[in-house]
Design a protein around this motif. Structure first.
Motif: not given
Length: 409
Positions: A179, A181, A219, A221-225, A227
């Motif tokens: 998680n 950021t 959980q 971070p998503h791939d976009e985060v 990157w």
């Protein structure tokens, strides 16, 4: 023609206070604490040092006449051992193998106050570089990662390394945490940079097999985060003078790069002693390159006969291109083409077709003098490396060690 590359020594100390949920290294939590304040542990320290020296003695005939380029003491948590024990160990190594004049001797250390207080003793023992396992300066993330230190102890450890007079020290830092950021990841990096380490290892958390995180995935971070973190973090490091020279390694100057790790990545030789340690040795007398492995469990390593704790096997020629590239192509600037033939004994024509295909696909630079990944090749490193894995179907009778997981080193 096969030649001897530089020789390093890896020493494994397998105990730690607690097994972290992301860790897939050969580490074992300390049992039977003697003290509530965790300043003493029931470790077979002297017995293990004795066995390490015996282990080294057994390896010496393979490297007669060669000098040590670097030493790395890893784990586990090697800083659980006393400075006196490590002084005895390094003195024994020095008595058996000549050191290069500018030898780098690195030890992994945890940032807890208990270990930090021993930094001066480690320096006096001859350790001139530390690799401090910070991972994060965020209290919540440290808790999720199972770390036993808090953010202030991590900061204090870096300051103490400066005060103790280390020639160089590394801060180990993760990103892509549960998680996490973009702001939190950059805050970690900014804190690390403010402590003025000579070297930063900054790598993405991966869920490795045989770990608690793999069994119970957090959980991430998503791939976009991920990157965005990678791009912004690399820019931040560059803006503060940290030069990237490997997938996850950044140094303040070329002379502050990790000599021991560079020797790995340039397909150098290394002796491995200790429970679960691996080694790679060029045997000019046999015209072969050998891999060595040691018994993994500390009990088996300590109680087994010397002849039983170690295995030694020659690497088949068909696997050497992958073994070489697995290391060399992690380097941003790659390696000279000539290194391939010198350190594998194989002509470059042995892999010419694969190289040409990788160049045509934009994964390798079109440079006849260097083996260097392009920006695309570094981004899709796994795809590039897979091209050098031997075709097992055509060698059914030959064992393969090429099915290696591509992970951060």
């Amino acid at each position: 023609m096969l030649t001897n590359p530089p020789l390093s020594l890896y020493i494994h100390i397998p105990w730690c206070v607690r097994k972290c949920p992301y860790c897939d290294f050969n580490s074992h939590a300390v049992k039977n604490l003697k003290s509530e304040n965790q300043t003493e542990f029931d470790l077979p320290e002297q017995e293990y040092i004795d066995r390490l020296i015996e282990d080294l003695e057994q390896e010496l005939p393979k490297v007669w006449g060669r000098r040590l380029h670097s030493i790395f003491i890893g784990g586990g948590t090697p800083s659980l051992f006393s400075p006196e024990s490590l002084d005895r160990l390094l003195s024994a190594v020095r008595a058996r193998l000549p050191f290069e004049n500018n030898i780098e001797i690195t030890m992994e250390a945890n940032p807890g106050t208990f270990e930090a207080e021993k930094f001066r003793g480690f320096r006096k023992a001859g350790i001139n570089r530390l690799s401090i396992g910070v991972q994060s300066f965020n209290a919540k993330h440290l808790e999720q990662l199972g770390r036993i230190h808090n953010p202030q102890q991590a900061i204090d450890a870096a300051k103490f390394a400066h005060e103790a007079g280390y020639d160089s020290f590394n801060l180990d830092l993760m990103h892509g945490l549960p998680n996490q950021t973009l702001e939190q990841a950059l805050n970690d990096l900014e804190t690390a940079i403010s402590l003025k380490p000579h070297h930063i290892s900054w790598y993405q958390l991966t869920l490795e097999p045989n770990t608690l995180f793999h069994q119970q995935p957090p959980q991430l971070p998503h791939d976009e985060v991920l990157w965005d973190i990678q791009e912004a973090g690399q820019k931040l490091l560059a803006d503060h003078g940290y030069q990237q020279y490997e997938t996850s390694a950044y140094s303040k100057a070329p002379g502050l790069r990790a000599k021991h790790n560079l020797n790995y990545w340039q397909f150098g030789d290394y002796l491995g002693i200790g429970a679960g340690a691996h080694g790679k040795i060029t045997r000019l007398d046999l015209g072969e390159i050998h891999r060595t492995t040691k018994k993994r469990h500390p009990k088996d390593y300590l109680q087994g006969s010397l002849s039983d704790i170690s295995q030694d096997t020659a690497i088949p020629n068909r696997e050497l291109p992958f073994e070489f590239m697995l290391n060399a192509l992690r380097l941003i600037d790659g390696v000279p083409v000539t290194l391939f033939s010198q350190y594998t004994g194989l002509p470059i024509n042995h892999i010419r077709e694969v190289l040409q295909e990788a160049v045509a696909d934009g994964l390798l630079e079109n440079d006849p003098a260097r083996l260097q990944p392009t920006e695309k090749g570094a981004l899709f490193l796994n795809e590039l490396l897979e091209r050098f894995i031997p075709n097992s179907e055509s060698n059914n009778n030959e064992p393969s060690s090429a099915s290696i997981q591509f992970t951060q080193l």
